[in-house]
Design an enzyme around this catalytic site. Structure first.
Site, PDB file in Angstrom:
ATOM      1  N   CYS A 113       0.807  -1.224   0.000  1.00 48.82           N
ATOM      2  CA  CYS A 113       0.000   0.000   0.000  1.00 48.82           C
ATOM      3  C   CYS A 113       0.843   1.277   0.000  1.00 48.82           C
ATOM      4  CB  CYS A 113      -0.961  -0.002   1.192  1.00 48.82           C
ATOM      5  SG  CYS A 113      -2.069  -1.400   1.194  1.00 48.82           S
ATOM      6  N   HIS A 253      -2.927   7.372   3.146  1.00 45.07           N
ATOM      7  CA  HIS A 253      -3.431   6.083   2.659  1.00 45.07           C
ATOM      8  C   HIS A 253      -4.759   5.813   3.356  1.00 45.07           C
ATOM      9  CE1 HIS A 253      -3.949   2.003   1.623  1.00 45.07           C
ATOM     10  NE2 HIS A 253      -3.478   1.475   2.731  1.00 45.07           N
ATOM     11  N   ASN A 283     -10.210   0.216   1.426  1.00 42.55           N
ATOM     12  CA  ASN A 283      -8.761   0.296   1.223  1.00 42.55           C
ATOM     13  C   ASN A 283      -8.436  -0.208  -0.178  1.00 42.55           C
ATOM     14  OD1 ASN A 283      -6.012  -0.129   1.162  1.00 42.55           O
ATOM     15  ND2 ASN A 283      -5.891  -1.073   3.188  1.00 42.55           N
TER      16      ASN A 283
HETATM   17  N1  COA Z   1     -17.564  -8.013  11.950  1.00 41.33           N
HETATM   18  C1  COA Z   1     -17.889  -8.317  13.244  1.00 41.33           C
HETATM   19  N2  COA Z   1     -16.974  -8.727  14.112  1.00 41.33           N
HETATM   20  C2  COA Z   1     -15.696  -8.852  13.684  1.00 41.33           C
HETATM   21  C3  COA Z   1     -15.326  -8.570  12.372  1.00 41.33           C
HETATM   22  C4  COA Z   1     -16.316  -8.147  11.484  1.00 41.33           C
HETATM   23  N3  COA Z   1     -16.050  -7.853  10.212  1.00 41.33           N
HETATM   24  N4  COA Z   1     -13.998  -8.771  12.224  1.00 41.33           N
HETATM   25  C5  COA Z   1     -13.560  -9.167  13.422  1.00 41.33           C
HETATM   26  N5  COA Z   1     -14.589  -9.229  14.296  1.00 41.33           N
HETATM   27  C6  COA Z   1     -14.575  -9.612  15.689  1.00 41.33           C
HETATM   28  C7  COA Z   1     -13.341 -10.399  16.055  1.00 41.33           C
HETATM   29  O1  COA Z   1     -13.501 -11.758  15.738  1.00 41.33           O
HETATM   30  C8  COA Z   1     -13.238 -10.146  17.528  1.00 41.33           C
HETATM   31  O2  COA Z   1     -14.114 -10.984  18.177  1.00 41.33           O
HETATM   32  P1  COA Z   1     -13.640 -11.768  19.481  1.00 41.33           P
HETATM   33  O3  COA Z   1     -13.306 -10.681  20.457  1.00 41.33           O
HETATM   34  O4  COA Z   1     -14.830 -12.555  19.828  1.00 41.33           O
HETATM   35  O5  COA Z   1     -12.463 -12.577  19.055  1.00 41.33           O
HETATM   36  C9  COA Z   1     -13.771  -8.734  17.685  1.00 41.33           C
HETATM   37  O6  COA Z   1     -14.527  -8.468  16.507  1.00 41.33           O
HETATM   38  C10 COA Z   1     -12.691  -7.691  17.819  1.00 41.33           C
HETATM   39  O7  COA Z   1     -11.766  -7.911  16.816  1.00 41.33           O
HETATM   40  P2  COA Z   1     -10.477  -7.071  16.736  1.00 41.33           P
HETATM   41  O8  COA Z   1      -9.545  -7.698  15.749  1.00 41.33           O
HETATM   42  O9  COA Z   1      -9.984  -6.787  18.120  1.00 41.33           O
HETATM   43  O10 COA Z   1     -11.044  -5.732  16.147  1.00 41.33           O
HETATM   44  P3  COA Z   1     -10.272  -4.403  15.938  1.00 41.33           P
HETATM   45  O11 COA Z   1     -10.858  -3.335  16.738  1.00 41.33           O
HETATM   46  O12 COA Z   1      -8.792  -4.582  16.007  1.00 41.33           O
HETATM   47  O13 COA Z   1     -10.633  -4.082  14.416  1.00 41.33           O
HETATM   48  C11 COA Z   1      -9.656  -4.208  12.231  1.00 41.33           C
HETATM   49  C12 COA Z   1     -10.223  -4.981  13.393  1.00 41.33           C
HETATM   50  C13 COA Z   1      -9.208  -5.187  11.158  1.00 41.33           C
HETATM   51  C14 COA Z   1     -10.746  -3.308  11.673  1.00 41.33           C
HETATM   52  C15 COA Z   1      -8.479  -3.345  12.744  1.00 41.33           C
HETATM   53  O14 COA Z   1      -7.597  -4.137  13.496  1.00 41.33           O
HETATM   54  C16 COA Z   1      -7.710  -2.699  11.627  1.00 41.33           C
HETATM   55  O15 COA Z   1      -8.214  -1.855  10.924  1.00 41.33           O
HETATM   56  N6  COA Z   1      -6.412  -3.049  11.461  1.00 41.33           N
HETATM   57  C17 COA Z   1      -5.616  -2.514  10.384  1.00 41.33           C
HETATM   58  C18 COA Z   1      -5.909  -3.259   9.119  1.00 41.33           C
HETATM   59  C19 COA Z   1      -5.378  -2.561   7.905  1.00 41.33           C
HETATM   60  O16 COA Z   1      -5.463  -1.368   7.782  1.00 41.33           O
HETATM   61  N7  COA Z   1      -4.857  -3.347   6.960  1.00 41.33           N
HETATM   62  C20 COA Z   1      -4.357  -2.879   5.728  1.00 41.33           C
HETATM   63  C21 COA Z   1      -3.067  -2.181   5.900  1.00 41.33           C
HETATM   64  S1  COA Z   1      -2.510  -1.473   4.443  1.00 41.33           S
END
Ligand code: COA
Length: 367
Positions: A113, A253, A283
Site C-alpha cells: 500500500c 493512505h 482500502n
Molecule cells: N464483523 C464483526 N466482528 C468482527 C469482524 C467483522 N467484520 N472482524 C472481526 N470481528 C470480531 C473479532 O472476531 C473479535 O471478536 P472476538 O473478540 O470474539 O475474538 C472482535 O470483533 C474484535 O476484533 P479485533 O480484531 O480486536 O477488532 P479491531 O478493533 O482490532 O478491528 C480491524 C479490526 C481489522 C478493523 C483493525 O484491526 C484494523 O483496521 N487493522 C488494520 C488493518 C489494515 O489497515 N490493513 C491494511 C493495511 S494497508
C-alpha cells in the site's frame, strides 16, 4: 537540476458497489461494526472483465488528458500494485501496450500500500537526475480477487480501483519537494499473501488451506500504522524545511478512519485538513492515495500552489511520506486526445504479435 511537477491525475473505479449490508449477507458482520471500526461504508468491486491494467489505463488516459500529453510523450511508466495482473509480464508493460506509449520503458514496483509513494518518489528522482522528462505513475488494484470472502477480518476492508499521476520536468521550482521511504521486513508476516511465490508454489494443499488469499493480523497492522504515519509525515516535512503550518492538505493512505484520526492527533492537525474517502472506497491499497488526490483536485479543494503531504503504510512492512507543491498542468498550446491512441495501440499490438509469429517461423527455418 529540473523540478518534478505533478501535472496530470486520473482515477477509475469499477461501477459495482458492495455495501456493508451486502457483506453482512455473506459473513457474520454488520454495517455498524464495520463503520465503527474502520469508517468504511462501501467499496467498489471489479467486474469479471476488469483488471489492474484496464482500470490503470482508464486512470492513465485521464491523467494524460489533464497533463495534455500524448502516450508517446512518456519516457517511463511505473506501475505499483498489490494485486498485479501477473507475476510477469509487469502490469506496467500491459498498460504501456494498451496506451500505445511506444517510447516508454515500463516496470512494476512492489511496496504494497506504500507503493504509490515509493513509485512517485522514484519517478521524481528520475526526473531530477535529468535523464527523463515525462513519467506516468499508476497505482491499480483488483484486490477483490485475493480476498477470502469467508474471512470477516479482511473481506470488509478492501476495494478495487486505480489512480494515476503524470510527473513532468520543469525549470520552475515546485513539484515534489521531499520524500522518505522506510521498510521493516521483520514485520512481513503480519500482512501477506503467503502462497503462489517461490517459497510456497501453488499446490492443491495451498489452495485448500486458503493460502492464496490475503492474511492479516489486524491488531498488529493497526499498531504499526498508528506508530509510523504521523512520524513519516513529520520526517518528510522536516526534510522539505516545512512544518504542518506550511501545508494545506494531508492525503493519507485510506485504510481505516481511526488510523487517520490517530495520525491527526500525533500531528496536532484538525481532521478537516485530511482528505478522506475511505468511507466510499475502502482500502484500495496502491490506488487509495491517487484516488483521494484526484477527488480533492476535482472538487477544487486541492489548488495549484497548495502544499501537500502524502503519507502511507503497508505490507512489507513499508511506510513513507512525500511532500509536494501542487502544480497543475504545465502550459502547452496543443490539445491532445490520449484516448484516441487506444485504438492505434490495439491495432499496433495485434500487428506486432503477427510480426513476431512470422519472424519466429523464418528464424526457425534459418536454424
Ligand atoms: N464483523 C464483526 N466482528 C468482527 C469482524 C467483522 N467484520 N472482524 C472481526 N470481528 C470480531 C473479532 O472476531 C473479535 O471478536 P472476538 O473478540 O470474539 O475474538 C472482535 O470483533 C474484535 O476484533 P479485533 O480484531 O480486536 O477488532 P479491531 O478493533 O482490532 O478491528 C480491524 C479490526 C481489522 C478493523 C483493525 O484491526 C484494523 O483496521 N487493522 C488494520 C488493518 C489494515 O489497515 N490493513 C491494511 C493495511 S494497508
Amino acid at each position: 537540476m529540473p523540478y518534478a511537477h505533478i501535472t496530470g491525475w486520473g482515477m477509475a473505479v469499477p461501477e459495482p458497489v458492495l455495501t456493508n449490508d451486502d457483506l453482512a449477507k455473506i459473513v457474520e458482520t454488520s454495517d455498524e461494526w464495520i463503520r465503527d471500526r474502520t469508517g468504511i461504508r462501501e467499496r467498489r468491486i471489479a467486474r469479471e472483465n476488469e483488471f489492474p491494467s484496464t482500470l490503470g489505463v482508464e486512470a492513465s488516459i485521464q491523467a494524460l488528458k489533464v497533463a495534455n500529453l500524448r502516450p508517446t510523450d512518456l519516457d517511463l511508466i511505473i506501475c505499483t500494485s498489490s494485486s498485479p495482473e501477473y507475476f510477469f509480464p509487469a502490469t506496467a508493460c500491459l498498460i504501456q501496450d494498451q496506451l500505445g506509449a511506444t517510447k516508454a520503458g515500463a516496470f512494476d514496483l512492489l511496496a504494497a500500500c506504500t507503493g504509490f509513494i515509493f513509485a512517485t518518489n522514484m519517478a521524481a528522482q528520475a526526473i531530477r537526475s535529468g535523464s527523463i522528462k515525462n513519467v506516468l505513475v499508476v497505482g491499480t488494484e483488483t484486490l477483490s480477487r485475493f480476498v477470502d470472502w469467508k474471512d470477516r477480518n479482511t473481506c470488509i476492508l478492501f476495494g478495487d480501483g486505480a489512480g494515476a499521476f503524470v510527473l513532468q520536468a520543469s525549470d520552475q521550482p515546485g513539484g515534489v519537494l521531499s520524500a522518505v521511504m522506510h521498510s521493516d521486513g521483520s514485520g512481513g508476516d503480519s500482512l501477506s499473501l503467503p502462497a503462489g511465490g517461490a517459497r510456497l508454489p501453488a499446490t492443491e494443499a495451498t489452495i485448500h488451506e486458503g493460502k492464496h488469499f490475503i492474511h492479516m493480523d489486524g491488531k498488529e497492522v493497526f499498531r504499526f500504522a498508528t506508530r509510523v504515519m504521523g512520524r513519516a509525515a513529520t520526517e518528510a516535512l522536516e526534510l522539505a524545511g516545512m512544518t504542518t503550518e506550511d501545508i494545506q492538505w494531508i492525503i493519507p493512505h485510506q485504510a481505516n478512519y481511526r488510523i487517520i484520526e490517530t495520525a491527526a492527533k500525533y500531528l496536532k492537525m484538525p481532521l478537516d485538513k485530511f482528505i478522506i474517502n475511505v468511507d466510499r472506497y475502502g482500502n484500495t491499497s496502491t490506488a487509495s492515495i491517487p484516488i483521494a488526490t484526484v477527488e480533492a483536485a476535482q472538487k477544487g479543494q486541492l489548488k495549484p500552489g497548495d502544499k501537500v503531504v502524502f503519507v502511507g503504510f503497508g505490507a512489507g512492512l513499508t511506510w513513507g511520506a512525500l511532500t509536494a507543491q501542487w502544480t497543475g498542468p504545465l502550459p502547452v498550446k496543443r490539445h491532445v486526445h490520449p484516448e484516441q491512441y487506444r485504438w492505434f495501440a490495439r491495432v499496433r499490438s495485434f500487428f506486432r504479435r503477427i510480426i513476431r509469429i512470422i519472424e519466429g517461423i523464418f528464424f526457425r527455418r534459418e536454424l
